[in-house]
Motif scaffolding. Sequence first.
Motif, short mmCIF file in Angstrom:
data_model
loop_
_atom_site.label_atom_id
_atom_site.label_comp_id
_atom_site.label_asym_id
_atom_site.label_seq_id
_atom_site.Cartn_x
_atom_site.Cartn_y
_atom_site.Cartn_z
N VAL A 165 -15.20 -25.79 81.41
CA VAL A 165 -15.00 -24.64 80.53
C VAL A 165 -14.42 -23.47 81.31
CG1 VAL A 165 -16.29 -22.87 79.28
CG2 VAL A 165 -16.70 -25.28 78.78
N VAL A 166 -14.91 -23.22 82.52
CA VAL A 166 -14.39 -22.11 83.33
C VAL A 166 -12.93 -22.36 83.68
CG1 VAL A 166 -14.57 -20.99 85.59
CG2 VAL A 166 -16.64 -21.43 84.25
N TRP A 167 -12.58 -23.60 84.03
CA TRP A 167 -11.19 -23.92 84.36
C TRP A 167 -10.28 -23.69 83.16
CZ3 TRP A 167 -7.87 -27.60 82.27
CH2 TRP A 167 -6.63 -27.72 82.93
N VAL A 168 -10.72 -24.13 81.97
CA VAL A 168 -9.90 -23.93 80.77
C VAL A 168 -9.73 -22.44 80.48
CG1 VAL A 168 -9.84 -24.27 78.26
CG2 VAL A 168 -10.47 -26.16 79.76
N ILE A 228 -5.14 -19.65 72.23
CA ILE A 228 -6.27 -19.00 71.56
C ILE A 228 -7.32 -20.03 71.16
CG2 ILE A 228 -6.98 -17.67 69.54
CD1 ILE A 228 -5.52 -16.05 71.69
N ALA A 229 -6.87 -21.19 70.67
CA ALA A 229 -7.79 -22.26 70.27
C ALA A 229 -8.62 -22.71 71.48
CB ALA A 229 -7.02 -23.44 69.69
N SER A 230 -7.99 -22.86 72.63
CA SER A 230 -8.72 -23.31 73.82
C SER A 230 -9.76 -22.28 74.26
CB SER A 230 -7.75 -23.61 74.96
OG SER A 230 -7.10 -22.43 75.40
N LEU A 278 0.15 -35.59 77.78
CA LEU A 278 1.39 -35.85 78.51
C LEU A 278 2.62 -35.62 77.64
CD1 LEU A 278 0.41 -39.07 80.53
CD2 LEU A 278 0.87 -36.78 81.46
N LEU A 279 2.52 -36.01 76.37
CA LEU A 279 3.67 -35.90 75.47
C LEU A 279 3.94 -34.46 75.03
CD1 LEU A 279 3.20 -39.05 73.18
CD2 LEU A 279 4.86 -38.74 75.04
N THR A 280 2.87 -33.68 74.84
CA THR A 280 3.02 -32.36 74.24
C THR A 280 2.90 -31.20 75.23
OG1 THR A 280 0.67 -32.16 73.71
CG2 THR A 280 2.08 -33.25 72.08
N GLY A 281 2.14 -31.39 76.32
CA GLY A 281 1.88 -30.28 77.24
C GLY A 281 0.88 -29.28 76.69
N SER A 282 0.10 -29.67 75.68
CA SER A 282 -0.84 -28.77 75.03
C SER A 282 -2.05 -28.46 75.91
CB SER A 282 -1.32 -29.39 73.71
OG SER A 282 -2.48 -28.73 73.23
N LEU A 283 -2.37 -27.16 76.07
CA LEU A 283 -3.57 -26.78 76.81
C LEU A 283 -4.83 -27.14 76.02
CD1 LEU A 283 -4.91 -25.43 79.22
CD2 LEU A 283 -4.69 -23.23 78.03
N ALA A 284 -4.78 -27.00 74.72
CA ALA A 284 -5.94 -27.37 73.90
C ALA A 284 -6.23 -28.85 74.04
CB ALA A 284 -5.69 -27.01 72.43
N LEU A 285 -5.18 -29.67 74.03
CA LEU A 285 -5.37 -31.12 74.23
C LEU A 285 -5.85 -31.39 75.65
CD1 LEU A 285 -2.50 -33.12 72.48
CD2 LEU A 285 -4.96 -33.23 72.06
N GLY A 288 -6.26 -20.65 80.26
CA GLY A 288 -5.93 -20.03 78.98
C GLY A 288 -5.48 -18.59 79.14
N VAL A 289 -6.20 -17.84 79.98
CA VAL A 289 -5.83 -16.44 80.21
C VAL A 289 -4.44 -16.35 80.84
CG1 VAL A 289 -6.39 -14.38 81.54
CG2 VAL A 289 -8.21 -15.63 80.37
N SER A 290 -4.13 -17.25 81.77
CA SER A 290 -2.81 -17.22 82.40
C SER A 290 -1.71 -17.52 81.39
CB SER A 290 -2.76 -18.22 83.56
OG SER A 290 -2.81 -19.56 83.08
N ARG A 291 -1.98 -18.39 80.42
CA ARG A 291 -0.97 -18.72 79.40
C ARG A 291 -0.78 -17.61 78.38
NH1 ARG A 291 -0.49 -25.05 77.68
NH2 ARG A 291 -0.41 -25.93 79.79
N LEU A 292 -1.75 -16.68 78.29
CA LEU A 292 -1.54 -15.53 77.41
C LEU A 292 -0.37 -14.69 77.90
CD1 LEU A 292 -5.21 -14.37 76.70
CD2 LEU A 292 -3.63 -15.46 75.09
#
Length: 301
Positions: free
Chosen positions: A98-101, A183-185, A36-43, A105-109
């Motif tokens: 995993v499929v959702w991530v 990339i990490a995700s 919530l604080l960072t908006g990180s996809l990896a988190l 992830g691809v969309s954020r590229l």
Amino acid sequence: MGHGHGHGGADADRRRLTIALLVTLATAVLGAVGALLTGSLALLADLGHLLTDAGALAAAVLAAALATRPSTMRRTYGFGRAEVLVAGANALTLVAVVVWVAIEGVSRLFDPVEIPGLPLLVIGALGLAGNVVSLVVLSGGDRRNMNMRGAMLHVLGDALGSVGVLAAAVVLLTTGWPYADTIASLLIVALILPRAVSLLREVVHVLLEGAPRDVDPAEVQAALLELADVDEVHDLHVWVINDRTPAMSAHLVVHEESEMHCGDASVLDRAGHLLRERFGLAHTTLQVEHVAHVAHEDHCG
């Protein structure tokens, strides 16, 4: 194999799963705050794993408890398959996350999101510490238990997720590269997906009454044919109730002049001893019959 596992080992596994569940819930709360604080996809990916892990571990605790319940006339094998069903559910949920991530992830590229590095670093480190505690607790359990392996796979996925979060945080702090988190995700996805699919294939194999990994039915048949007086082996089946309880059944056709009496010298007892000693098959059902009575059941009197 066979009946070598008592309730003591199952109780110990259940305690380990319970401890890992409590640690995972605490780590999930931390991950939710961080996402919530960072908006990180990896988190967020790590949080998704944590939430599915919490459900998976809770189900694993329940399955471990059910597996120790005795059989009944309605459920002659007891609840041994509960662990297999939970392992399958765990694998399916992990594949879905995993499929959702991967899709996100691809969309954020194509549309990178700015992520603060320092909060990511702190939360990733704390999350990894919780994952390591859970892995250490679970690693002392029964490695042959599919339920335990499924739970460990979920926690391992979280640990890898935390490592990915830490790596992304370091790259963000040192270079400011906006794609580090994404990339990490995606790397986490690449590491976890094959393991989840492998577990799912193993579950399907058990539910389809497949033979145990370390027992070749052709070798079992050949060994039975080596017994004196045995002419033919048919209707041979080898399967597992769960990955700790193999079972086997077969019809043994003996010479017409053979005495199908009970005792140490009988075909039945020699075959049972062979199956236990050479293949670890303690739960066996064998029917002994003459050639002229292949279609009938011949009782040992």
